[in-house]
Design an enzyme around this catalytic site. Structure first.
Site, PDB file in Angstrom:
ATOM      1  CD  GLU A   1      -4.470  -5.535   2.907  1.00 41.51           C
ATOM      2  OE1 GLU A   1      -5.230  -5.148   3.429  1.00 41.51           O
ATOM      3  OE2 GLU A   1      -3.019  -5.641   2.668  1.00 41.51           O
TER       4      GLU A   1
ATOM      5  CD  GLU B   1      -2.730  -1.338   2.508  1.00 40.55           C
ATOM      6  OE1 GLU B   1      -4.403  -1.602   1.938  1.00 40.55           O
ATOM      7  OE2 GLU B   1      -2.963  -0.122   3.104  1.00 40.55           O
TER       8      GLU B   1
END
Length: 405
Positions: A298, A199
């Site tokens: 995710e 991320e």
């Protein structure tokens, strides 16, 4: 520079290997996996008891270890690493039809930098995890989840607050850590892929050009140790198809995008039908438009941000209006802690329906990795709990609500 680490557990892999084909075909097979969040990289919402025991100022792994001091932090974290996950968890994953486990690790596990309060010792358990996964027939995706300076400002990077990755020597320090990680693990046939960094927050200030340079360096490191290992690049919170044309050669690059419905005021206000329409549209518009394999690395069963500390310890929730000044949508009292058994039949049915829709949507491309395997109690986020309650399909092909996308 980080210190060179040698193998410290019963087996060791060569750091110089002949090139091999990837042990998993990301172009042809579907990834069906789960994350081991909150284990080797701590997150307050996954294990709130660890953070509550250290006081109000312990909001991430950096502050937790700083408050505790090295000796006490080593004692408490070692106890957590030893008890939170076992070989039996990996067998349960395999029994549920999974084929991958994504394991987050922080740079500090390779050796904290000067001035860091972090403690290390995690690699002993990552070694065990690779061994356990291999014995269960699972592939491992090792994920560098936290970088020096923080690549996103989130507590899951180790230190919440300002994004300081790409400042000073932080990129070089990250590459040092990645090199050690690759050298240690890419000789294992169980480790099918390694993720460059989790991320990286381009909208938050990470420079995309410098990120692309970093990705290129990571690609070279992986080639150095094992050219057959797939390299996973995060999309940086940009549309995943915007990376089309970047590193498209061969078949070893896999894109990772994360898809949640509770961190956006528009999405969190949707009813269940709209949630399902949105996830199907996401797959058609973005996943199918990518020129590379894409995994949704995710995602979860929850549609609210009610889980205790999900938005950060000390922060509230959008859903009940306690986060910032957002308008309340509903009540978080039954969703903040505990397990899905306490939810209503309708809530469990809607959650199963939403999970199945995401399975269908994400397999329109390369597959999925659920977040996360285990929590201390966060309804909708805990796959082990969802499986036990029959809310997550006990086989990925089972459907109570077929063909939603």
């Amino acid at each position: 520079m980080l210190p060179l680490l040698l193998c410290i557990v019963p087996y060791c892999w060569s750091s110089r290997l002949d090139p091999r084909a990837s042990s998993f075909d990301y172009n042809g097979e579907k990834v069906r996996g789960v994350n081991l969040g909150g284990w080797l990289v701590l997150e307050p919402w996954i294990t709130p008891s660890i953070f509550d025991a250290a006081g109000a100022e312990a909001v991430d792994e950096w502050s937790l270890t700083k408050i505790l001091g090295k000796e006490e932090a080593e004692a408490r974290l070692s106890a957590h690493w030893k008890s939170f996950v076992s070989a039996g968890d990996f067998q349960r994953m395999a029994d549920a039809g999974l084929n991958h486990v994504r394991i987050p690790i922080g740079y500090w596990a390779l050796g904290p930098l000067e001035g860091d309060p972090y403690v290390d010792g995690q690699l002993e358990y990552l070694d065990k995890a690779v061994e356990w996964a291999g014995a269960a027939g699972l592939k491992v995706l090792i994920d560098l989840h936290g970088a020096p300076g923080s690549q996103n400002g989130f507590d899951n990077s180790g230190r919440r607050g300002a994004i300081q990755w790409q400042q000073g020597d932080t990129v070089e320090q990250t590459l040092d850590a990645f090199d050690l990680l690759a050298e240690r693990y890419l000789g294992s046939d169980t480790v099918a892929a390694i993720e460059a960094i989790n991320e990286p927050n381009i909208p938050g200030g990470v420079d995309q050009g410098k990120l692309q340079e970093y990705y290129g360096s990571v690609y070279g490191i992986v080639n150095k140790y094992n050219a057959g290992t797939s390299v996973v690049y995060g999309d940086g919170f940009l549309p995943v198809e915007s990376w089309n044309g970047f590193k498209t050669e061969g078949s070893k690059v896999v894109m990772d995008t994360h898809h949640y419905h509770m961190f956006d005021n528009g999405l969190i206000a949707m009813d269940i039908d709209s949630h399902i329409d949105a996830v199907c549209q996401f797959a058609h518009q973005h996943l199918e438009a990518s020129d590379k394999p894409v995994i949704v690395g995710e995602w979860t069963g929850a549609v609210t941000d009610c889980a205790k500390y999900l938005n950060g310890k000390g922060n509230g929730a959008r859903y009940d209006g306690s986060y910032a000044a957002d308008k309340a949508i509903g009540d978080c009292s039954s969703l903040a802690t505990g397990f899905v058994s306490k939810l209503s039949d309708e809530e469990r049915s809607d959650m199963r329906r939403f999970i199945e829709a995401q399975l269908d949507a994400f397999e329109l491309k390369s597959g999925w990795v659920f977040w996360t395997w285990k929590t201390e109690g966060a309804p909708g986020w805990d796959m082990s709990d969802l499986l036990e309650a029959g809310v997550f399909p006990t086989s990925p092909d089972d459907r109570e609500f077929p063909k939603q996308c």
